[in-house]
Design a protein around this motif. Structure first.
Motif, short mmCIF file in Angstrom:
data_model
loop_
_atom_site.label_atom_id
_atom_site.label_comp_id
_atom_site.label_asym_id
_atom_site.label_seq_id
_atom_site.Cartn_x
_atom_site.Cartn_y
_atom_site.Cartn_z
N ASP A 42 3.76 19.78 -12.37
CA ASP A 42 3.18 19.91 -11.03
C ASP A 42 3.08 18.55 -10.35
O ASP A 42 3.42 18.40 -9.17
N ASN A 46 5.01 17.25 -6.86
CA ASN A 46 4.22 16.73 -5.74
C ASN A 46 4.67 15.32 -5.37
O ASN A 46 4.79 14.98 -4.19
N THR A 50 6.58 14.19 -1.88
CA THR A 50 5.92 13.14 -1.11
C THR A 50 6.93 12.05 -0.74
O THR A 50 6.98 11.58 0.41
#
Length: 536
Positions: A42, A46, A50
């Protein structure tokens, strides 16, 4: 239609899937993540997205995005949001690892195999998220600048969910464009996407209704307002467009069928176009039906939400709680709470039971306590099916008379004012007309929904359709049939077209002391609607 037509252009769909699959494959197997404080998958995803958003921001501004800028950004993000302190060298290595090893796959080309059902083979689809170019800074230093490719843009933009009404407008625009270019194969995919979007909207309303029934207070006013706005924009803005598309498709199908009958050479491409047009026609019909379904669900949700909130406001002294979340879910998490459940049920068994039921008495032969004064007579029970059918038909005719009275009152007031609203109907009718307008709240509501769903009613077109086709009369209320029946009256014959439209003033019309189906008198409110007619 071929049973596997829905698998056409399957490789294009898998291209979208491949973007995410390749990215996950490149990332999940790398053990270097842990050196920079990233432990789970996860966190990996992310951080990668980003970084992609950061590169996209520079790409949109057409500014240079060098490794130094990326390293500085990664260092700031890691420290401020993820509590990972990295020095500049570590930040630079971390940025290079994500950009070159994962997004760039170490310089090797990335491919995803998508199956092509039309050619029965796999096709290699090249996946490329970022690219680079050599730039010279103001000081004359040579650097490498990174930017998103089309694949990268498509993947990042696809992660942002756009508004439902905007999605529908985009699909409708593409559908119209493909129809104009006679690209009926793509138009089939477009109309399927449109129908899927409408079905998704209908499912959202059903879920909202279920949520309100469980606990209206758990469904926020903001969620309700957004859903109502989506419903209105979905129906009002697109229904007329799809009705016109339906007319266009019918005309095209007629042209192709006439050519197929009269022309000796009807090519395979023309045959495919005809089949695609018929598929589009079927989906357009289902789309218009879905519009009507959404409108009905919208009014059901509105009525249910109003009633539930009113019930809560009337029961302010009664303490209520959601049993599922406060009791059921809590017990499922900790079953030991059932240890003292007997203390909850003990009060139910404290009271003295007055009578005891003996099951043996059920099986005993029952004797009469007192002899009857008259001899037993044969009693013949007869069900008169014919009388029941007559009674049922009589009830149906009486109900249809109420529908006809409601519609007739609207037409009479429309002739009187030429243009009117529900507010005008509510305040401008005398007592007799008002009673015919609102025989029951349910009948009035159904008539208003039918009018609003129709939008525009061309009386002459209805009469031509009635002349061209022999149709059986419906058992229930059908607005078009009722209008055709009323048009036989001379006073209504000047009406050529009826236009119905919502009044966008945010106000409501309040009807008081209206009888419902159960004989109760109720007050209710509904959104204002406008009526206008054009002469023949």
């Amino acid at each position: 239609m071929n049973e596997t037509d829905f698998l056409k252009n399957f490789e294009q769909r898998m291209k979208c899937v491949g973007r995410y699959t390749v990215l996950c494959s490149n990332s999940f197997d790398k053990k270097l993540w842990k050196e920079y404080g990233i432990e789970t998958r996860d966190e990996q995803m992310n951080m990668l997205f980003t970084l992609l958003l950061f590169i996209m921001e520079y790409s949109l501004r057409e500014e240079n995005c060098t490794m130094d800028e990326i390293a500085a950004f990664v260092g700031d993000i890691s420290y401020e949001y993820f509590a990972h302190r990295l020095n500049f060298e570590q930040s630079r290595d971390f940025a290079r690892f994500m950009v070159e090893d994962i997004l760039g796959n170490g310089g090797s080309s990335m491919y995803f195999k998508a199956f092509d059902y039309e050619e029965r083979t796999y096709k290699d689809i090249n996946i490329r998220y970022i690219d680079n170019k050599v730039v010279y800074l103001d000081s004359g230093v040579r650097r490498t600048s990174y930017y998103l490719t089309d694949e990268g843009y498509n993947m990042v933009l696809a992660t942002m969910e756009m508004e439902n009404n905007l999605k529908l407008s985009i699909h409708e625009m593409l559908f119209k464009l493909h129809l104009e270019k006679a690209d009926y194969n793509r138009a089939v995919d477009d109309i399927k996407n449109i129908f899927g979007q409408l079905r998704k909207q209908s499912q959202k309303i059903e879920e909202a209704i279920l949520s309100v029934r469980r606990n209206a207070l758990s469904y926020s006013v903001e969620e309700y307002g957004q859903l109502v706005e989506d419903n209105i924009s979905t129906v009002v803005e697109t229904r007329e467009k799809f009705r016109l598309h339906r007319q266009f498709i019918d005309e095209k199908i007629g042209e192709f069928e006439e050519k197929q009958m009269n022309a000796e050479d009807f090519t395979a491409k023309e045959k495919d176009n005809l089949n695609n047009l018929r598929t589009i026609g079927r989906y357009l019909t289902r789309t218009l039906d879905e519009h009507q379904r959404i409108l009905g669900q919208h009014f059901d949700l509105k009525k249910l939400y109003d009633e539930e909130l009113e019930n809560y406001s009337n029961m302010t002294l009664v303490q209520r709680f959601p049993f599922r979340s406060d009791v059921y879910d809590v017990i499922l998490k900790d079953v030991s709470l059932l240890q003292n459940i007997d203390k909850v049920f003990n009060p139910l068994f404290i009271g003295q039971v007055n009578k005891i039921f003996n099951p043996e008495k059920m099986l005993e032969y029952q004797k009469k306590l007192k002899k009857s004064g008259t001899e037993d007579e044969d009693l013949e029970l007869d069900f008169d099916e014919e009388a029941y059918s007559r009674e049922k038909e009589q009830r149906r005719l009486e109900r249809m008379k109420k529908y006809e009275g409601c519609v007739s009152t609207i037409l009479e007031q429309l002739l009187k004012h030429r243009e009117l609203t529900l507010e005008t109907l509510n305040t401008g009718c005398d007592e007799e007309a008002w009673n015919r307008l609102l025989p029951t709240a349910e009948i009035f509501r159904e008539v208003m929904i039918e009018f609003l769903t129709a939008g525009t009613i061309d009386i002459q077109a209805l009469q031509r359709e009635q002349t061209d086709y022999l149709m059986d009369a419906s058992n229930g209320f059908v607005l078009n049939e009722t209008l055709l029946s009323l048009m036989e009256d001379r006073k209504f014959r000047k009406i050529g077209k009826i236009l119905i439209f919502p009044i966008e003033d945010g106000g409501h019309v309040h009807f008081k002391n209206v009888m419902d189906e159960f004989g109760n008198r109720r007050n209710f409110k509904c959104s204002n609607i406008g009526f206008r007619y054009e002469e023949r």
